[in-house]
Design an enzyme around this catalytic site. Sequence first.
Site, PDB file in Angstrom:
ATOM      1  NE  ARG A  25      -4.292  -1.425   1.942  1.00  0.00           N
ATOM      2  CZ  ARG A  25      -5.258  -1.604   2.815  1.00  0.00           C
ATOM      3  NH1 ARG A  25      -5.167  -1.052   4.010  1.00  0.00           N
ATOM      4  NH2 ARG A  25      -6.318  -2.322   2.502  1.00  0.00           N
ATOM      5  CD  GLU A  37      -6.276  -6.062  -4.678  1.00  0.00           C
ATOM      6  OE1 GLU A  37      -7.035  -7.023  -4.522  1.00  0.00           O
ATOM      7  OE2 GLU A  37      -6.245  -5.097  -3.896  1.00  0.00           O
ATOM      8  CD  GLN A  42      -9.547 -18.324  -4.592  1.00  0.00           C
ATOM      9  OE1 GLN A  42     -10.144 -18.695  -3.588  1.00  0.00           O
ATOM     10  NE2 GLN A  42     -10.155 -18.140  -5.738  1.00  0.00           N
ATOM     11  CG  LEU A  80       0.829 -18.012  -2.032  1.00  0.00           C
ATOM     12  CD1 LEU A  80       1.191 -16.915  -3.019  1.00  0.00           C
ATOM     13  CD2 LEU A  80      -0.129 -17.448  -0.996  1.00  0.00           C
ATOM     14  N   GLY A  81      -1.225 -22.161  -3.298  1.00  0.00           N
ATOM     15  CA  GLY A  81      -2.364 -22.843  -3.914  1.00  0.00           C
ATOM     16  C   GLY A  81      -2.938 -22.079  -5.102  1.00  0.00           C
ATOM     17  CE1 TYR A  82      -8.711 -22.463  -5.021  1.00  0.00           C
ATOM     18  CE2 TYR A  82      -7.373 -21.671  -3.212  1.00  0.00           C
ATOM     19  CZ  TYR A  82      -8.518 -22.279  -3.675  1.00  0.00           C
ATOM     20  OH  TYR A  82      -9.455 -22.719  -2.788  1.00  0.00           O
ATOM     21  CE1 TYR A 120     -11.617  -6.274  -5.153  1.00  0.00           C
ATOM     22  CE2 TYR A 120      -9.878  -7.772  -5.875  1.00  0.00           C
ATOM     23  CZ  TYR A 120     -10.365  -6.836  -4.983  1.00  0.00           C
ATOM     24  OH  TYR A 120      -9.594  -6.443  -3.938  1.00  0.00           O
ATOM     25  CG  ASP A 138     -13.453  -7.646  -1.705  1.00  0.00           C
ATOM     26  OD1 ASP A 138     -14.395  -6.912  -1.296  1.00  0.00           O
ATOM     27  OD2 ASP A 138     -12.407  -7.822  -1.055  1.00  0.00           O
ATOM     28  CB  CYS A 199     -22.953  -3.177  14.936  1.00  0.00           C
ATOM     29  SG  CYS A 199     -23.262  -4.504  13.763  1.00  0.00           S
ATOM     30  CB  CYS A 208     -25.622  -0.041   8.846  1.00  0.00           C
ATOM     31  SG  CYS A 208     -25.742  -1.823   8.583  1.00  0.00           S
TER      32      CYS A 208
HETATM   33 FE1  SF4 Z   1     -22.654  -3.541  11.665  1.00  0.00          FE
HETATM   34 FE2  SF4 Z   1     -23.645  -2.443   9.478  1.00  0.00          FE
HETATM   35 FE3  SF4 Z   1     -21.287  -1.650  10.381  1.00  0.00          FE
HETATM   36 FE4  SF4 Z   1     -21.542  -4.038   9.297  1.00  0.00          FE
HETATM   37  S1  SF4 Z   1     -21.815  -2.081   8.257  1.00  0.00           S
HETATM   38  S2  SF4 Z   1     -20.474  -3.583  11.208  1.00  0.00           S
HETATM   39  S3  SF4 Z   1     -23.583  -4.626   9.959  1.00  0.00           S
HETATM   40  S4  SF4 Z   1     -23.265  -1.434  11.423  1.00  0.00           S
END
Ligand code: SF4
Length: 363
Positions: A25, A37, A42, A80-82, A120, A138, A199, A208
Amino acid sequence: MSPSSSFAADLLGWYDGNGVEMPWRGAGNPYHTWLSEIMLQQTQVETVTAYFKRFLDAYPDVSTLAAAPLDDVLKLWEGLGYYSRARNLHRTAQQIISKFGGKFPHDVDSLQELPGIGRYTAGAISSIAFGARTPVVDGNAIRVLTRVEDIADDVARPATQARLWALAEAYLPQKRAGEYNQALMDLGRLICKPRKPLCETCPVRSHCKAYAHGTQLERPVKAARRATPHYDVTAGIIWNTGGELLIAQRPLDGLLGGLWEFPGGKQESGETLEECLRRELREELDIDVEVGELFTRVRHGFTHFKITLHAFTCHYRGERDSPKALGVHTWAWVTPDALDKYSFGKADRLVITELNKRPTLLL
Ligand code: SF4
């Protein structure tokens, strides 16, 4: 501020104080972004870190990787596989040299024409290395987005996928798209975890919908998978009278392409394991061997199936140069201590570990 830009601002604010340092990064180097990436597709970040450094030591830029023999790249990739990822990495490096004069293209369409680069990865390279405003979706992004929007549709459905890509694009800020994409993935990995989302400490909790509805643990919705098929596979640990072992290199394309193995193959219905091994050795190498004791049995899982590998001690009394590469890329007689120089897949590596533990059974 629109809801999407306030979401991005909250996420980037969190990222600025909590973004995880990773060796790929910050440099704005497309070679580093691409390499990491592909490895991360995997594999966990912790494992990738060590491999990434090893790769950069061996191949510091795309031209050194393009010029390397494929066998060396596969050897470095071992564990690492794949392995199709490693073969595609090598082919892409060569195409970047031959088609793009050694420079990565910036746009997602050109990037997606390169082997092993899907939507991706193209979005990740384009946004992270070049700052383009391109979305990424992803597994982590899917989890966050389906929770933030409380999406109850099966995420494997093409319509849901299309909706997620559209959402990912809609949420992208006008600036700092690369950092925003990395922040989204970090949030999914560190906070919005699959079974225990944190959360209470989530920087986007106020956006959310799943949090508001209490449905976090029900998102994303994934339809039940079918049972994974299982196959019995045989392998011969074939000794010649000079104390050497016969190993074969798999065809370069396809599963585990270009890796070495103890020759053998998949059991067909109605045949015993010994019959299977004899048939496979005739088909692949045109040889007959004496099949002896079962040496070891190894279980291994691939993405879409599982195998049990039954490895038998075998003896070969024919001419040393008689095997023919009928169904393999090539073959070699090697002493046991030379096995480490070749790239093997995980299951064969487990057989070699067992061989090293039980040297009295080598001859
Ligand atoms: Fe919780 Fe939503 Fe935050 Fe995910 S995006 S940690 S579900 S509040």
